[in-house]
Motif scaffolding. Structure first.
Motif, PDB file in Angstrom:
ATOM      1  N   ILE A 157      -3.082  10.584   5.490  1.00  0.00           N
ATOM      2  CA  ILE A 157      -3.308  11.001   6.872  1.00  0.00           C
ATOM      3  C   ILE A 157      -2.997  12.493   6.973  1.00  0.00           C
ATOM      4  O   ILE A 157      -1.905  12.930   6.617  1.00  0.00           O
ATOM      5  N   ILE A 158      -3.969  13.261   7.429  1.00  0.00           N
ATOM      6  CA  ILE A 158      -3.764  14.717   7.517  1.00  0.00           C
ATOM      7  C   ILE A 158      -3.347  15.104   8.937  1.00  0.00           C
ATOM      8  O   ILE A 158      -4.106  14.910   9.893  1.00  0.00           O
ATOM      9  N   THR A 159      -2.150  15.640   9.070  1.00  0.00           N
ATOM     10  CA  THR A 159      -1.672  16.136  10.375  1.00  0.00           C
ATOM     11  C   THR A 159      -1.134  17.552  10.246  1.00  0.00           C
ATOM     12  O   THR A 159      -0.462  18.047  11.148  1.00  0.00           O
ATOM     13  N   ALA A 160      -1.413  18.204   9.117  1.00  0.00           N
ATOM     14  CA  ALA A 160      -0.876  19.550   8.888  1.00  0.00           C
ATOM     15  C   ALA A 160      -1.676  20.569   9.682  1.00  0.00           C
ATOM     16  O   ALA A 160      -2.875  20.407   9.879  1.00  0.00           O
ATOM     17  N   GLY A 161      -1.007  21.613  10.124  1.00  0.00           N
ATOM     18  CA  GLY A 161      -1.728  22.680  10.813  1.00  0.00           C
ATOM     19  C   GLY A 161      -1.035  23.054  12.097  1.00  0.00           C
ATOM     20  O   GLY A 161       0.069  22.609  12.367  1.00  0.00           O
ATOM     21  N   ALA A 191       0.840  -1.203   0.000  1.00  0.00           N
ATOM     22  CA  ALA A 191       0.000   0.000   0.000  1.00  0.00           C
ATOM     23  C   ALA A 191       0.878   1.258   0.000  1.00  0.00           C
ATOM     24  O   ALA A 191       2.014   1.218   0.465  1.00  0.00           O
ATOM     25  N   LYS A 192       0.304   2.340  -0.509  1.00  0.00           N
ATOM     26  CA  LYS A 192       1.021   3.625  -0.448  1.00  0.00           C
ATOM     27  C   LYS A 192       0.295   4.525   0.550  1.00  0.00           C
ATOM     28  O   LYS A 192      -0.901   4.782   0.414  1.00  0.00           O
ATOM     29  N   ILE A 193       1.041   4.982   1.552  1.00  0.00           N
ATOM     30  CA  ILE A 193       0.453   5.797   2.613  1.00  0.00           C
ATOM     31  C   ILE A 193       1.134   7.165   2.608  1.00  0.00           C
ATOM     32  O   ILE A 193       2.367   7.246   2.658  1.00  0.00           O
ATOM     33  N   SER A 194       0.347   8.236   2.538  1.00  0.00           N
ATOM     34  CA  SER A 194       0.930   9.572   2.587  1.00  0.00           C
ATOM     35  C   SER A 194       0.527  10.276   3.867  1.00  0.00           C
ATOM     36  O   SER A 194      -0.613  10.176   4.306  1.00  0.00           O
ATOM     37  N   VAL A 195       1.481  10.974   4.446  1.00  0.00           N
ATOM     38  CA  VAL A 195       1.236  11.716   5.679  1.00  0.00           C
ATOM     39  C   VAL A 195       1.473  13.191   5.379  1.00  0.00           C
ATOM     40  O   VAL A 195       2.577  13.582   4.975  1.00  0.00           O
ATOM     41  N   ILE A 196       0.430  13.994   5.522  1.00  0.00           N
ATOM     42  CA  ILE A 196       0.541  15.426   5.259  1.00  0.00           C
ATOM     43  C   ILE A 196       0.869  16.127   6.573  1.00  0.00           C
ATOM     44  O   ILE A 196       0.100  16.039   7.537  1.00  0.00           O
ATOM     45  N   GLY A 197       2.009  16.807   6.610  1.00  0.00           N
ATOM     46  CA  GLY A 197       2.477  17.440   7.850  1.00  0.00           C
ATOM     47  C   GLY A 197       3.607  16.604   8.441  1.00  0.00           C
ATOM     48  O   GLY A 197       3.425  15.420   8.721  1.00  0.00           O
ATOM     49  N   ALA A 198       4.767  17.228   8.586  1.00  0.00           N
ATOM     50  CA  ALA A 198       5.952  16.515   9.093  1.00  0.00           C
ATOM     51  C   ALA A 198       6.311  17.019  10.483  1.00  0.00           C
ATOM     52  O   ALA A 198       7.465  17.035  10.877  1.00  0.00           O
ATOM     53  N   GLY A 199       5.293  17.433  11.225  1.00  0.00           N
ATOM     54  CA  GLY A 199       5.522  17.896  12.598  1.00  0.00           C
ATOM     55  C   GLY A 199       5.613  16.731  13.555  1.00  0.00           C
ATOM     56  O   GLY A 199       5.944  15.601  13.150  1.00  0.00           O
ATOM     57  N   ASN A 200       5.288  16.992  14.816  1.00  0.00           N
ATOM     58  CA  ASN A 200       5.401  15.951  15.842  1.00  0.00           C
ATOM     59  C   ASN A 200       4.530  14.734  15.530  1.00  0.00           C
ATOM     60  O   ASN A 200       4.999  13.596  15.576  1.00  0.00           O
ATOM     61  N   VAL A 201       3.262  14.986  15.247  1.00  0.00           N
ATOM     62  CA  VAL A 201       2.347  13.859  15.021  1.00  0.00           C
ATOM     63  C   VAL A 201       2.685  13.159  13.700  1.00  0.00           C
ATOM     64  O   VAL A 201       2.793  11.928  13.638  1.00  0.00           O
ATOM     65  N   GLY A 202       2.894  13.949  12.646  1.00  0.00           N
ATOM     66  CA  GLY A 202       3.156  13.367  11.325  1.00  0.00           C
ATOM     67  C   GLY A 202       4.418  12.515  11.321  1.00  0.00           C
ATOM     68  O   GLY A 202       4.407  11.352  10.891  1.00  0.00           O
ATOM     69  N   ALA A 203       5.509  13.067  11.815  1.00  0.00           N
ATOM     70  CA  ALA A 203       6.789  12.356  11.752  1.00  0.00           C
ATOM     71  C   ALA A 203       6.783  11.122  12.654  1.00  0.00           C
ATOM     72  O   ALA A 203       7.350  10.080  12.295  1.00  0.00           O
ATOM     73  N   THR A 204       6.150  11.220  13.820  1.00  0.00           N
ATOM     74  CA  THR A 204       6.113  10.055  14.712  1.00  0.00           C
ATOM     75  C   THR A 204       5.246   8.949  14.099  1.00  0.00           C
ATOM     76  O   THR A 204       5.549   7.762  14.231  1.00  0.00           O
ATOM     77  N   THR A 205       4.181   9.361  13.407  1.00  0.00           N
ATOM     78  CA  THR A 205       3.351   8.382  12.704  1.00  0.00           C
ATOM     79  C   THR A 205       4.169   7.674  11.626  1.00  0.00           C
ATOM     80  O   THR A 205       4.115   6.449  11.490  1.00  0.00           O
ATOM     81  N   VAL A 206       4.942   8.455  10.880  1.00  0.00           N
ATOM     82  CA  VAL A 206       5.777   7.850   9.833  1.00  0.00           C
ATOM     83  C   VAL A 206       6.785   6.872  10.452  1.00  0.00           C
ATOM     84  O   VAL A 206       6.998   5.771   9.938  1.00  0.00           O
ATOM     85  N   GLN A 207       7.354   7.252  11.573  1.00  0.00           N
ATOM     86  CA  GLN A 207       8.297   6.344  12.243  1.00  0.00           C
ATOM     87  C   GLN A 207       7.620   5.009  12.572  1.00  0.00           C
ATOM     88  O   GLN A 207       8.143   3.927  12.270  1.00  0.00           O
ATOM     89  N   ARG A 208       6.442   5.092  13.194  1.00  0.00           N
ATOM     90  CA  ARG A 208       5.739   3.859  13.577  1.00  0.00           C
ATOM     91  C   ARG A 208       5.361   3.038  12.355  1.00  0.00           C
ATOM     92  O   ARG A 208       5.473   1.811  12.354  1.00  0.00           O
ATOM     93  N   LEU A 209       4.883   3.705  11.297  1.00  0.00           N
ATOM     94  CA  LEU A 209       4.484   2.984  10.085  1.00  0.00           C
ATOM     95  C   LEU A 209       5.686   2.323   9.430  1.00  0.00           C
ATOM     96  O   LEU A 209       5.619   1.184   8.969  1.00  0.00           O
ATOM     97  N   ALA A 210       6.805   3.046   9.395  1.00  0.00           N
ATOM     98  CA  ALA A 210       8.023   2.512   8.766  1.00  0.00           C
ATOM     99  C   ALA A 210       8.480   1.262   9.507  1.00  0.00           C
ATOM    100  O   ALA A 210       8.840   0.251   8.898  1.00  0.00           O
ATOM    101  N   GLU A 211       8.427   1.304  10.832  1.00  0.00           N
ATOM    102  CA  GLU A 211       8.878   0.157  11.626  1.00  0.00           C
ATOM    103  C   GLU A 211       7.998  -1.067  11.386  1.00  0.00           C
ATOM    104  O   GLU A 211       8.444  -2.197  11.522  1.00  0.00           O
ATOM    105  N   LEU A 212       6.734  -0.826  11.042  1.00  0.00           N
ATOM    106  CA  LEU A 212       5.800  -1.938  10.795  1.00  0.00           C
ATOM    107  C   LEU A 212       5.860  -2.449   9.352  1.00  0.00           C
ATOM    108  O   LEU A 212       5.220  -3.451   9.024  1.00  0.00           O
ATOM    109  N   GLU A 213       6.586  -1.742   8.479  1.00  0.00           N
ATOM    110  CA  GLU A 213       6.699  -2.110   7.050  1.00  0.00           C
ATOM    111  C   GLU A 213       5.322  -2.360   6.426  1.00  0.00           C
ATOM    112  O   GLU A 213       5.101  -3.376   5.770  1.00  0.00           O
ATOM    113  N   LEU A 214       4.404  -1.414   6.660  1.00  0.00           N
ATOM    114  CA  LEU A 214       3.035  -1.595   6.154  1.00  0.00           C
ATOM    115  C   LEU A 214       2.887  -1.205   4.687  1.00  0.00           C
ATOM    116  O   LEU A 214       1.875  -1.504   4.065  1.00  0.00           O
TER     117      LEU A 214
END
Ligand code: NAI
Length: 306
Positions: free
Chosen positions: A73-77, A1-24
C-alpha cells in the motif's frame, strides 16, 4: 499474507493500526524518516497487549524488508495544505512514487499494489508504469472513501444508520468526482425515492468537497481515519478473495469510452486485484463530468515522463 505499507504518516500508520487489529497478516511499515516507522510500530506492538492482537509488525527504513509482500500500500508523499488542490502535489509525489515503485518491483515483484498517494489517479498511473506490473495488479483507493463520505452525509440527512446506506462514487478523485444518486439505496430503497433532487444535489456537492472541508478545519494535514478505513476494505477484499464490488481507480481499456488512463470505476476486487470493471449506465450530465475528469487526467499524464 504479508502486507507492506509505504509511508508511516497519518494514513500509513492508521492503516497499519487497523490491519494489526484485524490480524490479517504480517505487516511491514517503511518511511524515509529514520525512527518514525520504528517508533510507531513499537507503540502499535505494545497496543496489541492491551487490544489483544499478536500481529507481527516491522518498522523500517529499508526497502529490502518488504521482500515477497503479497500486497503493498503506497501512502508516501506529501498531503494537501489549506488552499491546495490534489494536483498541486504532483511534482513532489511523482518523484517519490517513481522511487517507491522501483523498489516494489525489485523486492515484491508478485505483489498487488494499492496506491493512496495524491493526486490519486495520476500517481496510480505512475505506480503502474514504474513498477511495470500488469494493470490489474495496480489500482488506487478513492471511491470507497468518497462513497463513505456520501453515505455518511445521506445518513445524517435522513437521520438513519450509516450501515444501511449503499452508494457509488466514480470518476476522478477530485473536484470532478461523480457521485451516483441513482445507484444509491438505503436498505434497498432508492435514495431518489427518499429525498428530493435539490437535497440530494446538496449532499453530492458536500461529498465532492468532503476532503477539502476537513483540510480547512485541520489547518495542517488531511483526512486519515476514513481513508485508512477505506484502504482496509480494499485490502480485505484482496486478501480474502471476496470479489466485492467497490469503486477503485482502475486502468481503463475502452470502458466508459476511455483508454490508457486511471480513474474511479466500480470493480470486482479479488486475490488477483481488479478482476472485472463494471460499466454502469449514466445520465448525460454524469457522462459529461466523466469526460471532463478524464480530460484533466489525460492532460497531466501526457506531460509526464514515465
Ligand atoms: P503524511 O505527511 O502524514 O505522511 C506521509 C509520509 O510519507 C511521511 O511520513 C513522509 O516521511 C513519508 N515519505 C515521504 N517521502 C517518502 C519516501 N520517498 N519514501 C517513503 N516515505 C516517504 O501524509 P498522509 O496524511 O499520510 O497522506 C499521505 C498521502 O495520501 C498524501 O499524498 C495524501 O494526499 C494522500 N491521501 C489520499 C487519500 C485518497 O483518498 N486517495 C486520502 C487521504 C490522503
Amino acid at each position: 499474507a504479508k502486507i507492506s505499507v509505504i509511508g508511516a504518516g497519518n494514513v500509513g500508520a492508521t492503516t497499519v493500526q487497523r490491519l494489526a487489529e484485524l490480524e490479517l497478516g504480517e505487516i511491514v511499515m517503511t518511511d524515509i524518516v529514520e525512527g518514525l516507522p520504528q517508533g510507531k510500530v513499537l507503540d502499535l506492538i505494545q497496543a496489541g497487549a492491551i487490544k489483544g492482537y499478536d500481529t507481527s509488525i516491522i518498522g523500517t527504513n529499508n526497502y529490502a524488508d518488504i521482500v515477497d509482500s503479497d500486497l503493498v500500500i503506497i501512502t508516501a508523499g506529501i498531503a494537501r495544505k489549506p488552499g491546495m488542490t490534489r494536483e498541486d502535489l504532483i511534482k513532489t509525489n511523482s518523484k517519490i512514487i517513481t522511487e517507491v515503485s522501483r523498489n516494489i518491483a525489485k523486492y515484491a515483484p508478485e505483489s498487488i499494489v494499492i496506491n493512496v498517494t495524491n493526486p490519486l489517479d495520476i500517481i496510480t498511473y505512475i505506480a503502474m508504469k514504474s513498477t511495470g506490473f500488469d494493470t490489474k495488479k495496480v489500482f488506487g483507493m478513492s471511491g470507497v472513501l468518497d462513497s463513505g463520505r456520501f453515505a455518511s452525509f445521506i445518513a445524517e440527512e435522513l437521520k438513519c444508520s450509516k450501515k444501511d446506506v449503499q452508494t457509488m462514487v466514480i470518476g476522478g478523485h477530485g473536484d470532478l468526482m461523480v457521485p451516483l444518486p441513482q445507484y444509491t439505496t438505503v436498505s434497498g430503497v432508492p435514495l431518489t425515492d427518499l429525498l428530493p433532487e435539490d437535497r440530494i444535489a446538496r449532499l453530492v456537492e458536500r461529498t465532492v468537497n468532503g476532503g477539502a472541508e476537513i483540510v480547512e478545519l485541520l489547518k495542517q494535514g488531511s483526512a486519515f481515519y476514513a481513508p485508512s478505513a477505506a484502504i482496509v476494505s480494499m485490502v480485505e477484499a484482496v486478501i480474502k478473495n471476496s470479489k466485492r464490488i467497490l469503486p477503485a481507480s482502475a486502468y481503463l481499456e475502452g470502458q466508459y469510452g476511455q483508454e490508457g488512463i486511471y480513474f474511479g470505476v466500480p470493480v470486482k476486487l479479488g486475490a488477483t486485484g481488479v478482476e472485472e470493471i463494471l460499466e454502469l449506465k449514466l445520465d448525460e450530465n454524469q457522462y459529461e463530468l466523466l469526460r471532463k475528469s478524464s480530460e484533466t487526467i489525460r492532460n497531466v499524464i501526457s506531460q509526464l515522463k514515465v
